[in-house]
Design a protein around this motif. Structure first.
Motif, PDB file in Angstrom:
ATOM      1  N   SER A 184      31.207  58.594  36.304  1.00 51.66           N
ATOM      2  CA  SER A 184      30.206  58.590  35.188  1.00 51.66           C
ATOM      3  C   SER A 184      30.248  57.485  34.480  1.00 51.66           C
ATOM      4  N   THR A 185      31.167  56.753  33.955  1.00 49.59           N
ATOM      5  CA  THR A 185      31.270  55.521  33.256  1.00 49.59           C
ATOM      6  C   THR A 185      30.757  54.203  33.716  1.00 49.59           C
ATOM      7  N   ILE A 186      30.529  54.314  35.008  1.00 47.57           N
ATOM      8  CA  ILE A 186      30.241  52.881  35.636  1.00 47.57           C
ATOM      9  C   ILE A 186      29.025  52.563  35.363  1.00 47.57           C
ATOM     10  N   ASP A 187      28.519  51.397  34.699  1.00 48.86           N
ATOM     11  CA  ASP A 187      27.102  50.807  34.476  1.00 48.86           C
ATOM     12  C   ASP A 187      27.059  49.572  34.802  1.00 48.86           C
ATOM     13  N   ASN A 188      26.258  48.685  34.115  1.00 46.71           N
ATOM     14  CA  ASN A 188      25.790  47.523  34.789  1.00 46.71           C
ATOM     15  C   ASN A 188      26.937  46.401  34.237  1.00 46.71           C
ATOM     16  N   LYS A 189      27.981  46.650  33.571  1.00 42.27           N
ATOM     17  CA  LYS A 189      29.035  45.633  33.021  1.00 42.27           C
ATOM     18  C   LYS A 189      30.204  45.481  34.296  1.00 42.27           C
ATOM     19  N   ALA A 190      30.793  44.808  34.081  1.00 42.96           N
ATOM     20  CA  ALA A 190      31.974  44.374  35.004  1.00 42.96           C
ATOM     21  C   ALA A 190      32.831  45.679  34.782  1.00 42.96           C
ATOM     22  N   TYR A 191      33.536  46.052  35.863  1.00 41.28           N
ATOM     23  CA  TYR A 191      34.323  47.347  35.908  1.00 41.28           C
ATOM     24  C   TYR A 191      35.765  46.817  36.178  1.00 41.28           C
ATOM     25  N   ALA A 192      36.750  47.211  35.485  1.00 39.97           N
ATOM     26  CA  ALA A 192      38.196  46.994  36.137  1.00 39.97           C
ATOM     27  C   ALA A 192      38.824  48.240  35.909  1.00 39.97           C
ATOM     28  N   LYS A 193      39.895  48.533  36.669  1.00 39.37           N
ATOM     29  CA  LYS A 193      40.593  49.612  36.886  1.00 39.37           C
ATOM     30  C   LYS A 193      42.133  49.172  37.457  1.00 39.37           C
ATOM     31  N   ILE A 194      43.000  49.831  36.814  1.00 47.54           N
ATOM     32  CA  ILE A 194      44.298  49.472  37.464  1.00 47.54           C
ATOM     33  C   ILE A 194      44.589  50.785  38.028  1.00 47.54           C
ATOM     34  N   VAL A 195      45.280  50.778  39.428  1.00 46.80           N
ATOM     35  CA  VAL A 195      45.883  51.961  40.068  1.00 46.80           C
ATOM     36  C   VAL A 195      47.232  51.521  40.515  1.00 46.80           C
ATOM     37  N   GLU A 196      47.994  52.632  40.834  1.00 45.73           N
ATOM     38  CA  GLU A 196      49.233  52.408  41.025  1.00 45.73           C
ATOM     39  C   GLU A 196      49.554  52.238  42.610  1.00 45.73           C
ATOM     40  N   ASN A 197      48.741  52.340  43.550  1.00 44.16           N
ATOM     41  CA  ASN A 197      48.810  51.981  44.946  1.00 44.16           C
ATOM     42  C   ASN A 197      47.616  51.444  45.490  1.00 44.16           C
TER      43      ASN A 197
ATOM     44  N   LEU B 262      49.939  43.734  37.493  1.00 42.47           N
ATOM     45  CA  LEU B 262      50.098  43.431  38.834  1.00 42.47           C
ATOM     46  C   LEU B 262      51.528  43.077  39.128  1.00 42.47           C
ATOM     47  N   ASP B 263      52.200  42.414  38.206  1.00 40.71           N
ATOM     48  CA  ASP B 263      53.657  41.946  38.191  1.00 40.71           C
ATOM     49  C   ASP B 263      54.563  43.430  38.464  1.00 40.71           C
ATOM     50  N   LEU B 264      53.916  44.686  38.025  1.00 42.17           N
ATOM     51  CA  LEU B 264      54.841  45.821  38.058  1.00 42.17           C
ATOM     52  C   LEU B 264      54.337  46.567  39.472  1.00 42.17           C
ATOM     53  N   GLY B 265      53.681  45.967  40.189  1.00 33.98           N
ATOM     54  CA  GLY B 265      53.208  46.386  41.469  1.00 33.98           C
ATOM     55  C   GLY B 265      51.874  47.175  41.536  1.00 33.98           C
ATOM     56  N   ARG B 266      51.365  47.282  40.291  1.00 35.01           N
ATOM     57  CA  ARG B 266      49.976  47.952  40.352  1.00 35.01           C
ATOM     58  C   ARG B 266      48.865  47.147  41.289  1.00 35.01           C
ATOM     59  N   VAL B 267      47.809  47.770  41.380  1.00 36.71           N
ATOM     60  CA  VAL B 267      46.527  46.975  41.955  1.00 36.71           C
ATOM     61  C   VAL B 267      45.604  47.056  41.092  1.00 36.71           C
ATOM     62  N   LEU B 268      44.775  46.148  40.914  1.00 34.26           N
ATOM     63  CA  LEU B 268      43.301  45.842  40.275  1.00 34.26           C
ATOM     64  C   LEU B 268      42.283  45.955  41.054  1.00 34.26           C
ATOM     65  N   VAL B 269      41.454  46.800  40.615  1.00 40.60           N
ATOM     66  CA  VAL B 269      40.168  46.868  41.055  1.00 40.60           C
ATOM     67  C   VAL B 269      39.058  46.411  40.313  1.00 40.60           C
ATOM     68  N   ILE B 270      38.328  45.413  40.900  1.00 39.05           N
ATOM     69  CA  ILE B 270      37.245  44.926  39.722  1.00 39.05           C
ATOM     70  C   ILE B 270      35.781  45.065  40.558  1.00 39.05           C
ATOM     71  N   ALA B 271      34.837  45.649  39.863  1.00 36.34           N
ATOM     72  CA  ALA B 271      33.375  45.383  40.472  1.00 36.34           C
ATOM     73  C   ALA B 271      32.415  44.718  39.461  1.00 36.34           C
ATOM     74  N   LYS B 272      31.619  44.060  40.081  1.00 32.28           N
ATOM     75  CA  LYS B 272      30.359  43.519  39.374  1.00 32.28           C
ATOM     76  C   LYS B 272      29.112  43.718  39.720  1.00 32.28           C
ATOM     77  N   ARG B 273      28.175  44.249  39.080  1.00 34.23           N
ATOM     78  CA  ARG B 273      27.041  44.283  39.629  1.00 34.23           C
ATOM     79  C   ARG B 273      26.046  43.083  39.392  1.00 34.23           C
TER      80      ARG B 273
ATOM     81  N   ALA C 156      46.195  42.403  44.065  1.00 31.43           N
ATOM     82  CA  ALA C 156      47.610  42.435  43.982  1.00 31.43           C
ATOM     83  C   ALA C 156      48.280  41.423  43.744  1.00 31.43           C
ATOM     84  N   HIS C 157      49.758  41.548  43.113  1.00 32.54           N
ATOM     85  CA  HIS C 157      50.389  40.318  43.114  1.00 32.54           C
ATOM     86  C   HIS C 157      50.641  39.426  44.213  1.00 32.54           C
ATOM     87  N   ASP C 158      51.297  40.326  45.398  1.00 32.56           N
ATOM     88  CA  ASP C 158      51.113  39.781  46.679  1.00 32.56           C
ATOM     89  C   ASP C 158      49.951  39.474  47.399  1.00 32.56           C
ATOM     90  N   GLN C 159      49.548  38.332  47.981  1.00 27.99           N
ATOM     91  CA  GLN C 159      48.252  37.941  48.654  1.00 27.99           C
ATOM     92  C   GLN C 159      48.019  38.826  49.785  1.00 27.99           C
TER      93      GLN C 159
END
Length: 114
Positions: free
Chosen positions: A2-15, A101-112, A40-43
């Motif tokens: 519910s918090t997604i709006d017109n701004k850029a969105y970023a979320k760190i996830v574990e896998n 990302l260095d710690l092995g996490r994954v970043l998800v970014i979304a832009k409207r 992710a840190h690895d391409q």
């Protein structure tokens, strides 16, 4: 989500599984695949997760020609920070996300788009 709006969105996830779930939530919230990015840190890992999740790739359109060329000569960490900045985040935000990302996490970014 519910918090997604017109701004850029970023979320760190574990896998990758959580990244795919997050991308699916973003699709349901109205974000188009070409405006959702997975890093992710690895391409290779980034590419596999993006393909599995139906997410876009950060390319010339997002980075600009000079940044894209410069990224050919940068370390992976520098390249990731440049990509994150190209999507509208600050240098300090990019450093924070890159450390995650260095710690092995994954970043998800979304832009409207407007």
């Amino acid at each position: 989500m519910s918090t997604i709006d017109n701004k850029a969105y970023a979320k760190i996830v574990e896998n990758g599984v959580q990244a795919v779930e997050t991308v699916q939530e973003l699709h349901s919230a109205g974000y188009a695949a070409e405006h959702i990015y997975v890093l992710a840190h690895d391409q290779d890992r980034s590419d596999r997760i993006a393909e599995a999740a139906d997410a876009g790739h950060i390319g010339l359109k997002e980075e600009g020609v000079f940044t894209a060329i410069a990224n050919l000569f940068r370390s992976r960490g520098d390249e990731l920070r440049a990509k994150i900045i190209s999507l509208g985040f600050t240098e300090s935000e990019a450093r924070f996300y890159e450390k995650e990302l260095d710690l092995g996490r994954v970043l998800v970014i979304a832009k409207r788009t407007a």
